[in-house]
Design a protein around this motif. Structure first.
Motif, PDB file in Angstrom:
ATOM      1  N   VAL A   1       0.840  -1.205   0.000  1.00 53.98           N
ATOM      2  CA  VAL A   1       0.000   0.000   0.000  1.00 53.98           C
ATOM      3  C   VAL A   1       0.871   1.250   0.000  1.00 53.98           C
ATOM      4  CG1 VAL A   1      -1.701   1.325   1.315  1.00 53.98           C
ATOM      5  CG2 VAL A   1      -1.962  -1.145   1.084  1.00 53.98           C
ATOM      6  N   ARG A   2       1.932   1.235   0.783  1.00 52.23           N
ATOM      7  CA  ARG A   2       2.846   2.389   0.815  1.00 52.23           C
ATOM      8  C   ARG A   2       3.504   2.591  -0.547  1.00 52.23           C
ATOM      9  NH1 ARG A   2       4.946  -0.035   5.698  1.00 52.23           N
ATOM     10  NH2 ARG A   2       3.922   0.834   7.552  1.00 52.23           N
ATOM     11  N   LEU A   3       3.935   1.498  -1.181  1.00 47.11           N
ATOM     12  CA  LEU A   3       4.587   1.619  -2.486  1.00 47.11           C
ATOM     13  C   LEU A   3       3.651   2.212  -3.536  1.00 47.11           C
ATOM     14  CD1 LEU A   3       6.512  -1.794  -2.662  1.00 47.11           C
ATOM     15  CD2 LEU A   3       7.503   0.471  -2.312  1.00 47.11           C
ATOM     16  N   LEU A   4       2.350   1.957  -3.390  1.00 47.74           N
ATOM     17  CA  LEU A   4       1.388   2.397  -4.396  1.00 47.74           C
ATOM     18  C   LEU A   4       0.803   3.778  -4.115  1.00 47.74           C
ATOM     19  CD1 LEU A   4      -0.590  -0.937  -4.940  1.00 47.74           C
ATOM     20  CD2 LEU A   4       1.107   0.072  -6.462  1.00 47.74           C
ATOM     21  N   THR A   5       0.898   4.259  -2.893  1.00 47.65           N
ATOM     22  CA  THR A   5       0.212   5.509  -2.543  1.00 47.65           C
ATOM     23  C   THR A   5       1.123   6.597  -2.001  1.00 47.65           C
ATOM     24  OG1 THR A   5      -0.289   4.663  -0.308  1.00 47.65           O
ATOM     25  CG2 THR A   5      -1.927   4.266  -2.036  1.00 47.65           C
ATOM     26  N   LYS A   6       2.309   6.266  -1.524  1.00 45.69           N
ATOM     27  CA  LYS A   6       3.184   7.274  -0.929  1.00 45.69           C
ATOM     28  C   LYS A   6       4.331   7.626  -1.887  1.00 45.69           C
ATOM     29  CE  LYS A   6       0.959   7.393   2.966  1.00 45.69           C
ATOM     30  NZ  LYS A   6       1.551   6.925   4.217  1.00 45.69           N
ATOM     31  N   GLY A   7       4.828   8.860  -1.748  1.00 49.47           N
ATOM     32  CA  GLY A   7       5.958   9.292  -2.547  1.00 49.47           C
ATOM     33  C   GLY A   7       5.646   9.487  -4.019  1.00 49.47           C
ATOM     34  N   LEU A   8       4.404   9.870  -4.336  1.00 48.86           N
ATOM     35  CA  LEU A   8       3.994  10.075  -5.722  1.00 48.86           C
ATOM     36  C   LEU A   8       3.907  11.552  -6.079  1.00 48.86           C
ATOM     37  CD1 LEU A   8       1.150   7.392  -6.000  1.00 48.86           C
ATOM     38  CD2 LEU A   8       3.556   7.152  -6.625  1.00 48.86           C
ATOM     39  N   GLU A   9       4.647  12.391  -5.358  1.00 49.95           N
ATOM     40  CA  GLU A   9       4.545  13.833  -5.596  1.00 49.95           C
ATOM     41  C   GLU A   9       4.935  14.197  -7.027  1.00 49.95           C
ATOM     42  OE1 GLU A   9       6.113  12.454  -3.081  1.00 49.95           O
ATOM     43  OE2 GLU A   9       4.841  12.973  -1.356  1.00 49.95           O
ATOM     44  N   GLY A  10       5.976  13.548  -7.558  1.00 47.47           N
ATOM     45  CA  GLY A  10       6.381  13.832  -8.927  1.00 47.47           C
ATOM     46  C   GLY A  10       5.305  13.459  -9.931  1.00 47.47           C
ATOM     47  N   PHE A  11       4.670  12.310  -9.723  1.00 50.63           N
ATOM     48  CA  PHE A  11       3.580  11.908 -10.620  1.00 50.63           C
ATOM     49  C   PHE A  11       2.385  12.851 -10.495  1.00 50.63           C
ATOM     50  CE2 PHE A  11       5.807   7.789 -10.005  1.00 50.63           C
ATOM     51  CZ  PHE A  11       6.094   7.526 -11.344  1.00 50.63           C
ATOM     52  N   ALA A  12       2.073  13.284  -9.260  1.00 48.71           N
ATOM     53  CA  ALA A  12       0.952  14.209  -9.066  1.00 48.71           C
ATOM     54  C   ALA A  12       1.219  15.542  -9.753  1.00 48.71           C
ATOM     55  CB  ALA A  12       0.697  14.414  -7.570  1.00 48.71           C
ATOM     56  N   ALA A  13       2.479  16.016  -9.699  1.00 47.39           N
ATOM     57  CA  ALA A  13       2.817  17.265 -10.376  1.00 47.39           C
ATOM     58  C   ALA A  13       2.673  17.120 -11.890  1.00 47.39           C
ATOM     59  CB  ALA A  13       4.240  17.687 -10.006  1.00 47.39           C
ATOM     60  N   GLU A  14       3.076  15.964 -12.422  1.00 44.96           N
ATOM     61  CA  GLU A  14       2.933  15.760 -13.871  1.00 44.96           C
ATOM     62  C   GLU A  14       1.461  15.612 -14.247  1.00 44.96           C
ATOM     63  OE1 GLU A  14       5.286  13.658 -17.475  1.00 44.96           O
ATOM     64  OE2 GLU A  14       5.605  12.905 -15.442  1.00 44.96           O
ATOM     65  N   ASP A  15       0.675  15.018 -13.377  1.00 42.86           N
ATOM     66  CA  ASP A  15      -0.769  14.927 -13.604  1.00 42.86           C
ATOM     67  C   ASP A  15      -1.385  16.315 -13.721  1.00 42.86           C
ATOM     68  OD1 ASP A  15      -3.500  14.335 -13.532  1.00 42.86           O
ATOM     69  OD2 ASP A  15      -3.502  14.119 -11.360  1.00 42.86           O
TER      70      ASP A  15
END
Length: 532
Positions: A195-209
């Motif tokens: 769950v952590r691997l899939l939901t945490k530390g995605l700030e870069g992906f969120a910025a690209e989104d």
């Protein structure tokens, strides 16, 4: 002779009785048809109520009519749609290794060279790397520690995280099954860590989104929009889809109002702007002139967020606790912000006649307009024939409309308008059908928007196709419980669908963003902007 006369009289009386019985049966048949129609409507209402109590979306009581396929011009079908001919694979330049296979030949045989055979295989193996990090103590007493390789988070490497995101997002694999799969391969990992691997530390992906949505709203000539239900924290939420030819965006929120839709179109901006575009929006909403006069000014005013905007309204004597008035003014300020930042400059919004999407320059979906005919429930054969006749006329008109590939000359445009009026001004005597025709006639400008902008689609099928992946994920995985989970689900679906529309491999995209060596992929926002 007398016997023949009596026999004729008896036959005449029998025919009269049969005619009376036939008329009575016809009346009974018509009554039964009406009763059957009433029961169908009541049954559908009960189905919708059961679905509502179960927190499920109501299912439509009809199937797709097939108007889109039936009106396609076979001559305009692309040649690439034909079945791809069989032949050699195109990946022979990517041979990773070469292996020579030996055979024990009988004595006296002559060597004739090699016969090539390319084998495609996949290697899945678990690896546990012992990283010994250098540790140095500086003269001033500070400790210098060698950094971990790029992409390592919580003791798990980038390849593992890349595989988890790929399987969960594109493969629709649940977290429980993903945990079992990884442990079977040899990776010791718990479900909580997955769950952590899939939901945490995605700030870069969120910025690209966010950058993908911004680029799409700035450059796209049109967008199609739709929404569907979603579950979050055991409550009913709504997911709005905004997409174009080269991008897709999903946003899950608690509301599906027009104010919420405008907030999504504003992107990551939080400001409110009162300018000429905002005042034009109020005029289009037919707001109270006294309310408009209080905020009208000669110079545009910009507020960084909601707090100073509400303070400004209060200073102007507007009751900020009047929810209806504040809602309209908030929509007004957000629309001003959208135009201030250059979003939706000349973009057409294609939607399915849902009220919250009726903003800016918009067009209606013809498939949804035709679908309203299927909702009609004729009670007599005559009413059924009338509905069928109108549907045939609508299909013929739609076929002609689809044949327009570029902006038509004024004469052809006038002919389309005249034909539209002739169809939708019909009065058939079937009240429900006449009301529907009058309703569609009032939406003439939105339905014929394609004559002004032939580049826009005639329907929102692309939005429904984009939402299908979200619906599949909702059916398999249910809802989300945390904000991180909700954002991760929307973000990764956005990036996956956008990569597909841009012709990119989602696997290679994830590898590039995790710093793995391979195919370099530019920012998706730049690729979207270059498609203009």
């Amino acid at each position: 002779m007398t016997g023949l006369v009596n026999e004729v009289r008896e036959l005449s009386a029998e025919v009269t009785n049969l005619r009376a019985e036939n008329a009575a049966l016809r009346e009974d048949n018509a009554a039964l048809r009406q009763e059957n129609t009433r029961l169908k409507v009541e049954n559908q209402l009960l189905r919708d109520e059961i679905a509502r109590l179960k927190n499920l979306p109501p299912r439509p009581p009809f199937r797709p009519s097939g108007m889109e396929k039936a009106t396609d011009d076979k001559r305009d079908a692309p040649q690439t749609a034909k079945k791809k001919p069989r032949g050699p694979k195109l990946d022979l330049k990517r041979v990773s290794r070469e292996e020579i296979l030996h055979v024990r030949a009988p004595p006296g045989s002559r060597f004739k060279g090699y016969k090539s055979c390319h084998v495609r295989d996949l290697i899945v193996t678990a690896e546990l790397v012992h990283c010994r990090r250098e540790c140095w103590l500086t003269p001033d007493g500070k400790t210098v520690l060698a950094p971990l390789p790029q992409g390592v988070v919580g003791g798990y490497g980038p390849n593992l995280r890349r595989l988890c995101l790929m399987l969960h997002t594109q493969g629709q694999v649940t977290m429980a099954r993903l945990t079992t799969l990884l442990n079977d391969v040899g990776v010791s990992v718990s479900k909580r860590q997955v769950v952590r691997l899939l939901t945490k530390g995605l700030e870069g992906f969120a910025a690209e989104d966010a950058a993908v949505l911004h680029a799409g709203l700035v450059s796209a000539p049109y967008i199609t929009v739709d929404d569907t239900g979603a579950r979050h924290q055991r409550g009913n939420f709504h997911t709005t889809q905004i997409g174009g030819a080269h991008f897709t965006a999903f946003r899950t929120t608690a509301s599906k109002s027009r104010l919420n839709f405008l907030s999504l179109l504003r992107g990551n901006y939080q400001d409110y702007v009162l300018n000429d575009a905002a005042l034009d929006y109020l005029d289009g909403r037919r707001a109270d002139p006294a309310l408009v006069a209080k905020i009208r000014s000669h110079e545009p005013r910009r507020f960084c967020n909601q707090v100073p905007f509400l303070e400004y309204l209060a200073d102007k004597g507007i009751d900020i606790f009047d929810r209806q008035a504040v809602r309209v003014l908030a929509e007004d300020g957000i629309w001003g912000s959208i135009r201030h930042h250059g979003l939706l400059g000349d973009t057409v919004i294609v939607f399915d006649d849902a009220g919250q999407f009726r903003v800016g320059n918009h067009a209606l979906c013809w498939v949804h307009a035709e679908r309203l005919l299927q909702k009609l429930m004729p009670a007599t054969p005559r009413q059924a024939r009338l509905v069928e006749t109108v549907r045939d006329l609508l299909w013929l008109f739609y076929r002609a409309l689809k044949s327009v590939k570029r902006k038509p000359p004024p004469g052809l445009t006038a002919a389309f308008h005249k034909r539209f009026d002739r169809i939708f001004s019909l009065r058939t005597g079937f009240d429900d059908l006449d009301k529907l025709l009058a309703r569609l006639s009032r939406r003439k400008d939105e339905l014929l928007k394609v004559l002004e902008r032939p580049v826009i689609p005639h329907h929102t099928n692309a939005s429904e196709n984009d939402l299908r992946s979200f619906l599949t994920k909702r059916k398999i995985s249910g809802g989300t419980m945390s904000r991180h989970g909700r954002v991760a689900r929307d973000t990764m679906l956005v990036l996956m669908k956008t990569c597909r529309k841009l012709g990119l491999s989602f696997w290679h995209y994830l590898g590039d963003r995790h710093g793995l060596h391979g195919q370099a992929i530019p920012p998706l926002a730049a690729l979207i902007a270059s498609k203009v």
